[in-house]
Design a protein around this motif. Structure first.
Motif, short mmCIF file in Angstrom:
data_model
loop_
_atom_site.label_atom_id
_atom_site.label_comp_id
_atom_site.label_asym_id
_atom_site.label_seq_id
_atom_site.Cartn_x
_atom_site.Cartn_y
_atom_site.Cartn_z
N TYR A 104 0.84 -1.20 0.00
CA TYR A 104 0.00 0.00 0.00
C TYR A 104 0.87 1.25 0.00
O TYR A 104 0.62 2.19 -0.76
N GLY A 357 -10.24 10.30 9.26
CA GLY A 357 -8.89 9.75 9.11
C GLY A 357 -8.88 8.60 8.12
O GLY A 357 -8.09 8.57 7.18
N ILE A 359 -11.78 5.81 6.08
CA ILE A 359 -13.17 5.48 5.79
C ILE A 359 -13.26 4.00 5.44
O ILE A 359 -12.61 3.54 4.50
N TRP B 117 -6.69 8.65 -5.15
CA TRP B 117 -6.29 7.48 -5.94
C TRP B 117 -6.84 6.22 -5.26
O TRP B 117 -7.18 6.23 -4.09
N GLU B 118 -6.91 5.16 -6.05
CA GLU B 118 -7.47 3.91 -5.53
C GLU B 118 -7.01 2.77 -6.42
O GLU B 118 -6.75 2.97 -7.59
N TYR B 119 -6.90 1.58 -5.85
CA TYR B 119 -6.62 0.39 -6.67
C TYR B 119 -7.42 -0.79 -6.14
O TYR B 119 -7.83 -0.79 -4.98
N LEU B 127 -8.52 -0.33 -2.17
CA LEU B 127 -7.76 0.48 -1.22
C LEU B 127 -7.32 1.77 -1.90
O LEU B 127 -7.05 1.78 -3.09
N GLY B 128 -7.23 2.84 -1.15
CA GLY B 128 -6.77 4.08 -1.74
C GLY B 128 -6.73 5.21 -0.75
O GLY B 128 -6.68 4.99 0.47
N GLN B 129 -6.73 6.41 -1.28
CA GLN B 129 -6.70 7.59 -0.43
C GLN B 129 -7.48 8.69 -1.13
O GLN B 129 -7.39 8.86 -2.35
N SER B 402 -7.74 7.69 4.34
CA SER B 402 -7.57 6.35 3.76
C SER B 402 -8.93 5.81 3.38
O SER B 402 -9.91 6.02 4.10
N MET B 403 -8.98 5.11 2.24
CA MET B 403 -10.23 4.49 1.78
C MET B 403 -10.03 2.98 1.78
O MET B 403 -9.10 2.48 1.14
#
Lengths: 440, 440
Positions: A104, A357, A359, B117-119, B127-129, B402-403
């Motif tokens: 990550y 922070g 989600i 961004w995400e993958y 996962l991403g941000q 964070s996602m």
């Protein structure tokens, strides 16, 4: 057996709801002058006497009596041994977690712009920014009851991914008791050196350096009130991460989830400590009641029931809202450290969240998966600081330098502008420096 | 006419050179307990009494006697008028500067990863941000003798480029005297609201909010010792930028530059204030002598000669080094705010620099061009903090969440790992939350 917990209820239609909510979020600041005074003494002593002071405080606070600071260092082969002596199951769990956290943060390094860049203008002037990793970073790892190997991974791996040459970990080992999982995690995360010191004396050693312990450029990682006060004091001499408050979870439900799962997710925050805060937002009164029932049914099974009970009684909130849209607005006001969206189509609500922070979307994404092994960092902004700060990341271990190369032609056009503005500010040497580069 | 200045000389071959150098860089910390105590009083009063306290302190410190805080607001039409009343030359200079600063920061927004961004993983886990601009930012602009329109541009433009919805500027106007260039710059930079308040009371109003002044999420911008102490105190309630020390310039020369240009660049730092620091690193003793001569020839012409003389006498250093490679090593130890590389082929030396706020390459790139209009930000890390911090930038006005969306399949593999690690840390509710998502 714990007695039933009754979680405090609020309704978004209550008069003065937002004021009540915001005052329920804040804790009195632990602005302990006595702690600060003790910390100043320790910092001053370590700065002046180096190793000798570190040895003295470590003897006093951790009851470790050694002749030299070098005896407090744990070598890489010792860390490796701790790793090799883990059970196969534990070794695998730690391996997978480290690997996912690394993957990550490697994506983050690319996506979050941790690279140098430059562009050239028509007259040959070149502008950009150069990214450089920090040279040396210190990681504070708490000892004793809250010794978390996962925190070692979460703090050290982003530093190593960023390219920090030397990561130095400090961890107190009161009475010499070492946590093998913590040492194994340090090995896996690539920590370069480990010293078994803690408290304000460890922060001081990392900030100022001693004969044996090298000074670092930034100190990250959680600690008790003494460690937090010491970090505040050395800020400026070194960089620090955020000062963390008690952990929080906010769960948004539309009533479609399993109430037992929601209750357990609230527990997993509450079990951290009695000041931790768990909040549920839901438009469905019946579902809130179901979660309340789940809590009382599941609580007796929990080994940490006493902590959970205290945390839920003191600080938890069940808030009945008008609808999910309003739930999102309230979630933005709360700006929680952890936000779970346990609904059908969680993305539609995630799109409305500006402040959180991390989600966690959908019923399968329990916060605990994120805490350990999903990949994103578990060091997150607490106490509404998600309004302006971010999870710990690779970007915390790099810094940028502006790059400016003005061509001779560029100096002609820019020089005239700079001269005008500098005279406007009464800074004539600035103006002259620009004018000298103009062709006569 | 000022008397000749003799700049202190060091040689890298002196015994104890590095210790002497490092001690010459540091200033005694202005850790004034009296200032801090006064600031605490002001913060407490504004938090408790809001507008009333702001009015009282503004009357006391700035001799502005008004009945309501709304009378201290300068409206956008008033800002626009200040801009329209500038001379054509000043207006053009400010326009070009604003436009270049905006262009640079727009590149930075893209290159420095200020985007979400995400993958997705094989099992459907995503996962991403997510990147979100801050909602509301406060900019502190000093009044009186150091009122700099360029600083308004440098603080406000990156916030606006980041997408901050509301930028609120505070600027003290002692005795009601307003600086039209500062107001014009606020107009150009897109500042949303301006209040003529200053000091710790302005910081408090921005941090806590009052009836009239909305609370912000982050406060940036330089100020005096009271402002700095107030920012330290409200840190955590709001975000803050770095606490700035006196400005510094480090010039690396190989002896091929014009000594007058180098002298003037040293002056342009020294003229800021008596604590500012100007350092020259050069392998060529004859060139150092030429710069010393230029200083004494050019100094009498300078309107701010007294400040320059004091700064150069107290804090400037000429350091003779073995070669340019060594100059770069020493520059890394100094980690200067501004680093000029005035040499043939400056890039070869820039490549060896790890720590500097901004790097100015080549003889045409005077620091003053960067201060005003090259494009990069002039708010830079001072006092060796370039080891771990960056120029002010778009990245200071966004934050990340964070996602995490774990699929049902992902919850099976991750759940087992999380359960093992949670049990290892004694956090059984974390383990149970993961286990509940496992299929029977």
């Amino acid at each position: 057996m714990p007695k039933p917990v009754q979680v405090k209820r609020l309704n978004s239609q209550d008069i003065g709801f937002i004021e009540t909510l915001l005052s329920s979020l804040s804790l009195p600041m632990a602005d302990d002058e006595a702690i600060d005074a003790a910390v100043v003494k320790i910092l001053t002593a370590v700065k002046a006497k180096g190793d000798a002071a570190v040895l003295e405080f470590t003897k006093q606070f951790d009851r470790l009596n050694v002749a030299k600071v070098s005896e407090l260092e744990i070598t890489r082969p010792e860390l490796e041994r701790a790793y090799n002596e883990l059970s196969a199951v534990q070794k695998n769990a730690l391996d997978v977690a480290a690997q996912r956290v690394r993957a990550y943060h490697e994506k983050q390094k690319i996506e979050a712009g941790c690279h140098s860049w430059e562009y050239e203008e028509a007259d040959g002037t070149r502008l950009g920014q150069k990214v450089t990793p920090l040279d040396r970073v210190g990681i504070y790892v708490p000892g004793g009851k809250a010794a978390y190997p996962s925190s070692v991974l979460m703090n050290a791996i982003p530093a190593k991914v960023a390219g920090v040459a030397e990561v130095i970990m400090v961890v107190p080992t009161p009475d010499g008791s070492r946590n093998p999982l913590v040492l194994a995690a340090a090995y896996l995360a690539g920590v370069d050196r480990v010293f078994t010191i803690g408290g304000a004396q460890a922060v001081a050693a990392l900030a100022y350096g001693t004969e044996t312990i090298p000074s670092v450029d930034k100190i990250v990682g959680p600690g008790n009130a003494y460690v937090a006060a010491a970090k505040r004091r050395v800020f400026g001499t070194v960089g620090i991460d955020m000062i963390a408050g008690p952990s929080e979870i906010l769960v948004l439900c539309d009533g479609s989830s399993n109430p037992d799962w929601v209750a357990m997710d609230l527990f997993s925050q509450a079990e951290h400590d009695e000041q931790a805060q768990s909040i549920l937002l839901c438009p469905d009164a019946k579902f809130i009641e179901q979660v309340q029932d789940s809590i009382n049914r599941l609580l007796p099974e929990m080994p940490r029931a006493k902590v959970i009970e205290a945390s839920l009684t003191n600080r938890a909130l069940f808030i009945q809202v008008q609808d999910m849209k309003q739930a999102c607005e309230i979630a933005n006001a709360i700006a929680a450290e952890h936000l779970e969206i346990c609904t059908v189509d969680p993305r539609q609500w995630a799109d409305q969240i500006r402040h959180a922070g991390a989600i966690f979307m959908g019923n399968y994404t329990s916060e605990s998966l994120g805490d350990y092994c999903a990949g994103p960092n578990h060091v997150l902004p607490t106490a509404r600081t998600a309004r302006f700060s971010s999870p710990l990341g690779v970007y915390d271990f790099i810094k940028r330098s502006s790059m400016i190369e003005v061509s001779e032609a560029g100096a002609q056009t820019l020089g005239a502008i700079a001269s005008t503005l500098a005279h406007g500010e009464g800074l004539q040497a600035h103006a002259r420096a620009a004018e000298m580069r103009l062709k006569k």
